[in-house]
Design a protein around this motif. Structure first.
Motif, PDB file in Angstrom:
ATOM      1  N   SER A  64      39.495  78.304 112.049  1.00 23.22           N
ATOM      2  CA  SER A  64      38.112  78.735 112.254  1.00 23.22           C
ATOM      3  C   SER A  64      37.278  77.502 112.560  1.00 23.22           C
ATOM      4  O   SER A  64      37.400  76.472 111.899  1.00 23.22           O
ATOM      5  CB  SER A  64      37.566  79.469 111.026  1.00 23.22           C
ATOM      6  OG  SER A  64      37.616  78.638 109.880  1.00 23.22           O
ATOM      7  N   HIS A 110      33.517  76.080 113.004  1.00 31.02           N
ATOM      8  CA  HIS A 110      32.113  76.333 112.692  1.00 31.02           C
ATOM      9  C   HIS A 110      31.250  75.712 113.784  1.00 31.02           C
ATOM     10  O   HIS A 110      31.331  74.510 114.054  1.00 31.02           O
ATOM     11  CB  HIS A 110      31.765  75.747 111.321  1.00 31.02           C
ATOM     12  CG  HIS A 110      30.403  76.111 110.855  1.00 31.02           C
ATOM     13  ND1 HIS A 110      29.595  75.241 110.164  1.00 31.02           N
ATOM     14  CD2 HIS A 110      29.673  77.257 110.989  1.00 31.02           C
ATOM     15  CE1 HIS A 110      28.439  75.827 109.881  1.00 31.02           C
ATOM     16  NE2 HIS A 110      28.466  77.047 110.379  1.00 31.02           N
ATOM     17  N   THR A 158      30.966  81.214 114.402  1.00 31.07           N
ATOM     18  CA  THR A 158      32.352  80.807 114.202  1.00 31.07           C
ATOM     19  C   THR A 158      33.176  81.214 115.405  1.00 31.07           C
ATOM     20  O   THR A 158      33.048  82.339 115.908  1.00 31.07           O
ATOM     21  CB  THR A 158      32.942  81.473 112.939  1.00 31.07           C
ATOM     22  OG1 THR A 158      32.202  81.062 111.794  1.00 31.07           O
ATOM     23  CG2 THR A 158      34.407  81.082 112.748  1.00 31.07           C
TER      24      THR A 158
END
Length: 240
Positions: free
Chosen positions: A216, A218, A233
């Motif tokens: 993931s 950010h 995200t």
């Protein structure tokens, strides 16, 4: 000279009232802002589209395949697809869009990237339900090539894996739904997803169970309306 506010299109759809509008803000001078609303939800704006572009760039950066056949789930204002087409490795790109009106905006060049996408010979727009097709591995996202699998599939339709536009979409974000969907990808291919806000642990866990590697990312970007920043995200995952 554009008006300060103009409703370019309004359609009733199976998932709510859809509006495309163009407006200007005093503090931004002559900048035309294109916005899309579905019911009471603001879906997208041309004022800031870093998130859509980052989805394409991060997703394509994760593959080492030389010639790329790509699916983009959700047309919107076209920024994800346009960013992907900047990559010289892209051989074909198919956009899956549920709403006919959104496709028409691009075909009629009512939105800034309409001409860019419709005049690129690598790009094709297909009206279909991305989530319905994803559940059935006996069908392809492109009916012309029923057995075709893809190097990269990028998705930007729902707000988040838990905040969806239509309740029927929820199945996709489960472990079972992702497993069904993954069969549309070639081995070693990439799935990329944009979502608002910070990463959701439960969805990250589902990705880790279905794919060989997942991450993931950010993302923070300037928000000209608030004067601050917004966050989102980009999830990426590699098929086993």
């Amino acid at each position: 000279m554009s008006q300060n506010y103009e409703e370019l299109d309004f359609k009733k759809t199976p998932i709510g009232d859809l509006m495309l509008r163009r407006r200007r803000m005093f503090q931004l001078g002559d900048t035309d802002i294109y916005e899309v609303k579905l019911g009471e939800h603001y879906l997208m704006t041309s004022l800031f589209h870093e998130s859509e572009s980052q989805l394409a760039r991060i997703g394509l950066d994760k593959t080492d395949h030389e010639e790329l056949d790509i699916i983009v789930g959700g047309l919107g204002l076209g920024y994800t697809a346009a960013a992907a087409l900047e990559d010289r490795h892209v051989k074909s790109l198919v956009i899956i869009e549920y709403l006919d009106a959104v496709i028409e905006w691009h075909q009629k060049h009512l939105v800034p990237l309409g001409k860019t996408l419709t005049e690129d010979s690598r790009c094709q727009i297909i009206q279909a339900d991305f989530f319905a097709v994803s559940r059935d591995d006996t069908k392809s996202f492109n009916p012309e090539f029923p057995d075709k699998k893809y190097d990269v599939i990028l998705l930007d339709i729902d707000h988040t894996p838990t905040h969806v536009l239509n309740q029927t979409n929820k199945h996709f974000y489960t472990e079972q739904g992702l497993s069904e969907f993954s069969r549309h990808l070639k081995k070693g291919a990439v799935f990329g997803l944009w979502a608002d806000g910070a990463p959701e642990k439960a969805f990250c866990d589902h990705l880790a169970k279905v794919f060989s590697h997942s991450e993931s990312h950010h993302i923070q970007f300037e928000n000209p309306i608030t004067g601050g920043s917004s966050e989102g995200t980009v999830y990426t995952a590699i098929r086993k």
